[in-house]
Design a protein around this motif. Sequence first.
Motif, PDB file in Angstrom:
ATOM      1  N   ARG A   1       0.829  -1.202   0.000  1.00 42.65           N
ATOM      2  CA  ARG A   1       0.000   0.000   0.000  1.00 42.65           C
ATOM      3  C   ARG A   1       0.871   1.264   0.000  1.00 42.65           C
ATOM      4  N   ILE A   2       1.924   1.254   0.789  1.00 49.38           N
ATOM      5  CA  ILE A   2       2.830   2.413   0.819  1.00 49.38           C
ATOM      6  C   ILE A   2       3.464   2.619  -0.553  1.00 49.38           C
ATOM      7  N   ARG A   3       3.867   1.520  -1.180  1.00 53.42           N
ATOM      8  CA  ARG A   3       4.491   1.607  -2.512  1.00 53.42           C
ATOM      9  C   ARG A   3       3.502   2.116  -3.554  1.00 53.42           C
ATOM     10  N   GLN A   4       2.268   1.626  -3.517  1.00 49.29           N
ATOM     11  CA  GLN A   4       1.236   2.092  -4.457  1.00 49.29           C
ATOM     12  C   GLN A   4       0.965   3.582  -4.289  1.00 49.29           C
ATOM     13  N   ASP A   5       0.852   4.017  -3.049  1.00 49.19           N
ATOM     14  CA  ASP A   5       0.592   5.437  -2.790  1.00 49.19           C
ATOM     15  C   ASP A   5       1.759   6.298  -3.259  1.00 49.19           C
ATOM     16  N   SER A   6       2.966   5.769  -3.107  1.00 49.32           N
ATOM     17  CA  SER A   6       4.145   6.501  -3.557  1.00 49.32           C
ATOM     18  C   SER A   6       4.133   6.683  -5.078  1.00 49.32           C
ATOM     19  N   LEU A   7       3.714   5.626  -5.791  1.00 41.79           N
ATOM     20  CA  LEU A   7       3.628   5.715  -7.251  1.00 41.79           C
ATOM     21  C   LEU A   7       2.554   6.710  -7.685  1.00 41.79           C
ATOM     22  N   ILE A   8       1.450   6.726  -6.954  1.00 46.21           N
ATOM     23  CA  ILE A   8       0.383   7.686  -7.256  1.00 46.21           C
ATOM     24  C   ILE A   8       0.878   9.113  -7.046  1.00 46.21           C
ATOM     25  N   GLU A   9       1.598   9.330  -5.948  1.00 43.18           N
ATOM     26  CA  GLU A   9       2.155  10.657  -5.665  1.00 43.18           C
ATOM     27  C   GLU A   9       3.127  11.077  -6.765  1.00 43.18           C
ATOM     28  N   LYS A  10       3.924  10.119  -7.202  1.00 37.88           N
ATOM     29  CA  LYS A  10       4.893  10.401  -8.264  1.00 37.88           C
ATOM     30  C   LYS A  10       4.170  10.814  -9.545  1.00 37.88           C
ATOM     31  N   GLU A  11       3.087  10.116  -9.858  1.00 40.48           N
ATOM     32  CA  GLU A  11       2.318  10.456 -11.049  1.00 40.48           C
ATOM     33  C   GLU A  11       1.666  11.830 -10.900  1.00 40.48           C
ATOM     34  N   ASN A  12       1.214  12.135  -9.685  1.00 37.58           N
ATOM     35  CA  ASN A  12       0.629  13.450  -9.441  1.00 37.58           C
ATOM     36  C   ASN A  12       1.668  14.550  -9.618  1.00 37.58           C
TER      37      ASN A  12
ATOM     38  N   ARG B   1       4.310  14.310 -11.540  1.00 36.02           N
ATOM     39  CA  ARG B   1       4.584  14.388 -12.975  1.00 36.02           C
ATOM     40  C   ARG B   1       3.524  15.239 -13.674  1.00 36.02           C
ATOM     41  N   THR B   2       2.275  15.022 -13.275  1.00 46.05           N
ATOM     42  CA  THR B   2       1.188  15.790 -13.866  1.00 46.05           C
ATOM     43  C   THR B   2       1.298  17.264 -13.485  1.00 46.05           C
ATOM     44  N   LYS B   3       1.679  17.508 -12.239  1.00 47.64           N
ATOM     45  CA  LYS B   3       1.803  18.880 -11.739  1.00 47.64           C
ATOM     46  C   LYS B   3       2.869  19.656 -12.500  1.00 47.64           C
ATOM     47  N   PHE B   4       4.022  19.043 -12.725  1.00 46.59           N
ATOM     48  CA  PHE B   4       5.126  19.735 -13.365  1.00 46.59           C
ATOM     49  C   PHE B   4       5.185  19.494 -14.874  1.00 46.59           C
ATOM     50  N   GLY B   5       4.488  18.458 -15.339  1.00 44.98           N
ATOM     51  CA  GLY B   5       4.488  18.175 -16.765  1.00 44.98           C
ATOM     52  C   GLY B   5       5.550  17.190 -17.197  1.00 44.98           C
ATOM     53  N   PHE B   6       6.257  16.587 -16.230  1.00 46.96           N
ATOM     54  CA  PHE B   6       7.263  15.573 -16.548  1.00 46.96           C
ATOM     55  C   PHE B   6       7.573  14.780 -15.285  1.00 46.96           C
ATOM     56  N   ASP B   7       8.334  13.704 -15.436  1.00 49.68           N
ATOM     57  CA  ASP B   7       8.669  12.817 -14.322  1.00 49.68           C
ATOM     58  C   ASP B   7       9.818  13.434 -13.524  1.00 49.68           C
ATOM     59  N   LEU B   8       9.466  14.229 -12.523  1.00 44.22           N
ATOM     60  CA  LEU B   8      10.464  14.942 -11.733  1.00 44.22           C
ATOM     61  C   LEU B   8      11.175  13.995 -10.771  1.00 44.22           C
ATOM     62  N   LYS B   9      12.513  14.057 -10.759  1.00 42.33           N
ATOM     63  CA  LYS B   9      13.319  13.237  -9.858  1.00 42.33           C
ATOM     64  C   LYS B   9      13.906  14.113  -8.759  1.00 42.33           C
TER      65      LYS B   9
END
Length: 354
Positions: free
Chosen positions: A119-130, A132-140
């Motif tokens: 569940r923690i890993r899934q939520d982390s991936l969702i946050e990452k996608e959010n 990416r959507t916020k900035f327009g790319f996969d921010l590291k």
Amino acid sequence: MKNDSLQKLAEKLNSLSVDSFWDVGKFLVEKVLPYAKEQKLSEEELYKHLSAYPGFKFPSSLLKQCHLYFSYYPDVKKRKLPENFYFELASKVPDSYRRAEYEKLALQNKWTISELKKRIRQDSLIEKENERTKFGFDLKNTDIWAFEVPDPRFGKAGYRGRLAGQIVANAIYHFTEPGSYIVDPFAGSGTLGDVIEKIPIFGDRRYKMYDNEPSDGRIVQNNIFLSGIPEESSSVDYVFLDFPEEFYSSIENVDVALSNFRAKVKTTLRETKRILKVGGRASVVVNTDIGDEGVVDYPFEVKKMFIDVNFKNVANVYLPERSNKKFNYFERKPLISEMRQLLTFEKLPETRID
């Protein structure tokens, strides 16, 4: 620093069980960290000193996790979930509200530790996608930027030597400021221009792209080895350098490969330094090459050459990539290098000797 005192602390920690994370954290908080404060050491410095002792069994990263574990859950013995649940929460979830939510969910749904981790890993991936959507790319936000495939919005599909646009986007985000003027002397398929034009938060950046063989109308034809970089001196805030294939000779002869590389980098570096403002930055994509004759450590060469002409190395990012080279398991061959680096340097003011 009192080495005897530190050694005693290391010995006491070593006497604790590797699995007793809470006890280790308790000792760190109550004994070790007060010593660090007394010695005016940061937590990071202290953990490195402890981990350097011969036979010390706790890596600095684990010490940090144990510290968080005890700090977040000093009452862990009284809580309802198994202790390893709380160690996982302390290690992976910095926000106290979210830790409490996960604890509540785990109790209600009778999760196993594997279900909590999932569940923690899934939520982390969702946050990452959010993000990416916020900035327009996969921010590291770490020093490893791994991308499975290039974002199709950036660069031209099928272009030889195409660099993933996500790398360029992260470089611009981390190493430039709003309003920066950016130059790409080896523009290739125009990836840098695509990134700046298509990502809204970069709309205030100005840019110019050059290449010996322009792939579209935005790129100005220019051979850096004949004409330099046609920009005014001290006028540019950031230079992005992804060296073309001609910089890298066949590794059949290491000396020849290095000589060719140094000569081309020397010209590029001279022009990069000339056009950059003091405090301006340059990022270089470069890889290590491995062959029958040995290793050619191109990143080391680049670092040395930049530092020798009064640049400061401000960031090293690793760019894993999958090689297309076929490997014959019945024939011993040199290892295949799949790790490029993005090295970033800052131009320092010239020092005058009176």
